[in-house]
Design a protein around this motif. Structure first.
Motif, PDB file in Angstrom:
ATOM      1  N   PRO A  92       0.813  -1.224   0.000  1.00  0.00           N
ATOM      2  CA  PRO A  92       0.000   0.000   0.000  1.00  0.00           C
ATOM      3  C   PRO A  92       0.846   1.273   0.000  1.00  0.00           C
ATOM      4  O   PRO A  92       0.496   2.260  -0.654  1.00  0.00           O
ATOM      5  CB  PRO A  92      -0.835  -0.137   1.273  1.00  0.00           C
ATOM      6  N   THR A  93       1.974   1.247   0.720  1.00  0.00           N
ATOM      7  CA  THR A  93       2.848   2.427   0.749  1.00  0.00           C
ATOM      8  C   THR A  93       3.411   2.729  -0.637  1.00  0.00           C
ATOM      9  O   THR A  93       3.431   3.882  -1.086  1.00  0.00           O
ATOM     10  CB  THR A  93       3.998   2.221   1.741  1.00  0.00           C
ATOM     11  N   LYS A  94       3.853   1.680  -1.339  1.00  0.00           N
ATOM     12  CA  LYS A  94       4.392   1.886  -2.688  1.00  0.00           C
ATOM     13  C   LYS A  94       3.292   2.267  -3.674  1.00  0.00           C
ATOM     14  O   LYS A  94       3.544   3.004  -4.633  1.00  0.00           O
ATOM     15  CB  LYS A  94       5.127   0.626  -3.154  1.00  0.00           C
ATOM     16  N   ARG A  95       2.067   1.774  -3.433  1.00  0.00           N
ATOM     17  CA  ARG A  95       0.961   2.180  -4.300  1.00  0.00           C
ATOM     18  C   ARG A  95       0.713   3.679  -4.173  1.00  0.00           C
ATOM     19  O   ARG A  95       0.451   4.362  -5.164  1.00  0.00           O
ATOM     20  CB  ARG A  95      -0.317   1.403  -3.956  1.00  0.00           C
ATOM     21  N   THR A  96       0.815   4.182  -2.944  1.00  0.00           N
ATOM     22  CA  THR A  96       0.631   5.614  -2.739  1.00  0.00           C
ATOM     23  C   THR A  96       1.742   6.410  -3.418  1.00  0.00           C
ATOM     24  O   THR A  96       1.496   7.453  -4.045  1.00  0.00           O
ATOM     25  CB  THR A  96       0.590   5.947  -1.238  1.00  0.00           C
ATOM     26  N   THR A  97       2.986   5.924  -3.305  1.00  0.00           N
ATOM     27  CA  THR A  97       4.105   6.585  -3.980  1.00  0.00           C
ATOM     28  C   THR A  97       3.899   6.588  -5.488  1.00  0.00           C
ATOM     29  O   THR A  97       4.096   7.615  -6.163  1.00  0.00           O
ATOM     30  CB  THR A  97       5.427   5.878  -3.628  1.00  0.00           C
ATOM     31  N   PHE A  98       3.513   5.443  -6.036  1.00  0.00           N
ATOM     32  CA  PHE A  98       3.221   5.320  -7.460  1.00  0.00           C
ATOM     33  C   PHE A  98       2.142   6.336  -7.846  1.00  0.00           C
ATOM     34  O   PHE A  98       2.274   7.061  -8.851  1.00  0.00           O
ATOM     35  CB  PHE A  98       2.743   3.880  -7.748  1.00  0.00           C
ATOM     36  N   VAL A 125      24.998  17.325  -5.972  1.00  0.00           N
ATOM     37  CA  VAL A 125      23.767  16.527  -6.026  1.00  0.00           C
ATOM     38  C   VAL A 125      22.593  17.436  -5.690  1.00  0.00           C
ATOM     39  O   VAL A 125      22.605  18.158  -4.680  1.00  0.00           O
ATOM     40  CB  VAL A 125      23.825  15.345  -5.046  1.00  0.00           C
ATOM     41  N   PHE A 126      21.584  17.391  -6.545  1.00  0.00           N
ATOM     42  CA  PHE A 126      20.397  18.221  -6.369  1.00  0.00           C
ATOM     43  C   PHE A 126      19.186  17.309  -6.170  1.00  0.00           C
ATOM     44  O   PHE A 126      18.943  16.399  -6.966  1.00  0.00           O
ATOM     45  CB  PHE A 126      20.185  19.123  -7.590  1.00  0.00           C
ATOM     46  N   ALA A 127      18.448  17.543  -5.105  1.00  0.00           N
ATOM     47  CA  ALA A 127      17.266  16.739  -4.792  1.00  0.00           C
ATOM     48  C   ALA A 127      16.078  17.672  -4.619  1.00  0.00           C
ATOM     49  O   ALA A 127      16.159  18.673  -3.898  1.00  0.00           O
ATOM     50  CB  ALA A 127      17.484  15.923  -3.520  1.00  0.00           C
ATOM     51  N   CYS A 128      14.987  17.343  -5.291  1.00  0.00           N
ATOM     52  CA  CYS A 128      13.763  18.127  -5.190  1.00  0.00           C
ATOM     53  C   CYS A 128      12.685  17.295  -4.504  1.00  0.00           C
ATOM     54  O   CYS A 128      12.529  16.106  -4.801  1.00  0.00           O
ATOM     55  CB  CYS A 128      13.261  18.544  -6.571  1.00  0.00           C
ATOM     56  N   THR A 172       3.459  19.097   1.373  1.00  0.00           N
ATOM     57  CA  THR A 172       2.221  19.693   1.870  1.00  0.00           C
ATOM     58  C   THR A 172       2.266  19.589   3.392  1.00  0.00           C
ATOM     59  O   THR A 172       3.197  18.984   3.940  1.00  0.00           O
ATOM     60  CB  THR A 172       0.976  18.951   1.344  1.00  0.00           C
ATOM     61  N   PRO A 173       1.289  20.147   4.094  1.00  0.00           N
ATOM     62  CA  PRO A 173       1.301  19.995   5.555  1.00  0.00           C
ATOM     63  C   PRO A 173       1.203  18.547   6.023  1.00  0.00           C
ATOM     64  O   PRO A 173       1.553  18.244   7.171  1.00  0.00           O
ATOM     65  CB  PRO A 173       0.067  20.808   5.993  1.00  0.00           C
ATOM     66  N   THR A 174       0.759  17.629   5.150  1.00  0.00           N
ATOM     67  CA  THR A 174       0.531  16.245   5.590  1.00  0.00           C
ATOM     68  C   THR A 174       1.467  15.220   4.965  1.00  0.00           C
ATOM     69  O   THR A 174       1.522  14.082   5.432  1.00  0.00           O
ATOM     70  CB  THR A 174      -0.921  15.829   5.292  1.00  0.00           C
ATOM     71  N   TRP A 175       2.220  15.581   3.902  1.00  0.00           N
ATOM     72  CA  TRP A 175       3.138  14.609   3.332  1.00  0.00           C
ATOM     73  C   TRP A 175       4.311  15.297   2.639  1.00  0.00           C
ATOM     74  O   TRP A 175       4.271  16.475   2.336  1.00  0.00           O
ATOM     75  CB  TRP A 175       2.447  13.633   2.370  1.00  0.00           C
ATOM     76  N   ASP A 176       5.347  14.522   2.433  1.00  0.00           N
ATOM     77  CA  ASP A 176       6.589  15.000   1.819  1.00  0.00           C
ATOM     78  C   ASP A 176       7.032  13.922   0.832  1.00  0.00           C
ATOM     79  O   ASP A 176       7.179  12.757   1.205  1.00  0.00           O
ATOM     80  CB  ASP A 176       7.645  15.225   2.902  1.00  0.00           C
ATOM     81  N   HIS A 177       7.228  14.304  -0.442  1.00  0.00           N
ATOM     82  CA  HIS A 177       7.446  13.308  -1.491  1.00  0.00           C
ATOM     83  C   HIS A 177       8.672  13.657  -2.333  1.00  0.00           C
ATOM     84  O   HIS A 177       8.819  14.799  -2.795  1.00  0.00           O
ATOM     85  CB  HIS A 177       6.204  13.237  -2.390  1.00  0.00           C
TER      86      HIS A 177
END
Length: 253
Positions: free
Chosen positions: A34-40, A184-187, A191-196
């Motif tokens: 489920p976690t990877k589904r959300t990432t996808f 190295v550059f990372a973006c 949001t207030p509830t998640w970080d991706h």
């Protein structure tokens, strides 16, 4: 379906649609958590909403990828017009989801990308390799790539589509940038509830010193914010750009 959704709710609504579509496919119910589904779902939603041009599928491995991802997009397009401009593209045996509307713009602005030729001493190329520009035009016009792309073209092409400010052009096969100092550059999208995690790429630090007008970290950070911030901000998302210096055994392309 999404035309009446407030902009600040649009991302979560599109993510929910992707997660629901993934649950309808047996292959994803069995093979990814489920976690990877959300990432996808987050990554595909950001493509559909035009926040970036392309995403390399790195959280799932699907047998018969052409069929599986065609079915996924068909499910999504039946009810959600925002996915109409998204295509599944295969490049060097890897799967990409590409926003074809953004691809048109990326093809036109590819000259802004810094192309780094990988030799013993990396070099900043003065112009984009013609083969990359030609392949981008083909993709924008046909929604497909030639089946026999050489790695010299496929690798920097992927970097351009993914939104890297610097794209590597391999000169030969083998290890690259072993024990070299890299910017190295990372973006990330927040949001207030998640970080991706949004994207991550590198560039030899020696080139930043030699070409500060194009490759100084402050210039690259500025170019990333100029490219991605407007659309993300419109959707209520915050872009975080981080820079670090790292030394690795080798760089995977």
């Amino acid at each position: 379906m999404f035309t009446s959704v407030p902009k600040h709710d649009l991302v979560s609504t599109v993510v929910g649609a992707v997660e629901a579509a993934l649950r309808k496919q047996l292959v994803f119910r069995r093979t990814i958590s489920p976690t990877k589904r959300t990432t996808f779902a987050l990554d595909l939603a950001l493509i559909a909403l035009g926040c970036r041009c392309a995403w390399l599928v790195d959280v799932a491995v699907a047998q018969d990828a052409e069929e599986v991802y065609a079915d996924l997009l068909q499910i999504l397009c039946q009810d959600h017009e925002v996915f109409d401009k998204v295509r599944h593209i295969r490049c060097s045996e890897q799967s990409f989801f590409v926003n074809m509307e953004q691809c048109q713009q990326t093809s036109a602005s590819a000259t802004e990308v810094c192309f780094v030729l990988l030799r013993q001493d990396p070099q900043l190329l003065p112009h984009p390799p013609p083969a990359i520009l030609a392949t981008l035009r083909t993709l924008a016009a046909t929604s497909a790539l030639p089946p026999d792309l050489e790695s010299r073209t496929a690798i920097p092409l992927a970097g351009v589509l993914l939104g890297y400010a610097a794209a590597y052009v391999p000169d030969t096969d083998g290890a690259f940038l072993a024990n070299a100092s890299l910017d190295v550059f990372a973006c990330r999208v927040r949001t207030p509830t998640w970080d991706h995690a949004f994207l991550k790429f590198s560039c030899p630090a020696v080139l930043a010193a030699a070409h500060p007008e194009r490759l100084a970290p402050t210039r690259i950070i500025g170019s990333l914010k100029t490219r991605f911030e407007p659309r993300l901000k419109e959707l209520g998302l915050t872009l975080i750009v981080e820079h670090s210096t790292e030394i690795m055994d080798r760089v995977a392309l």
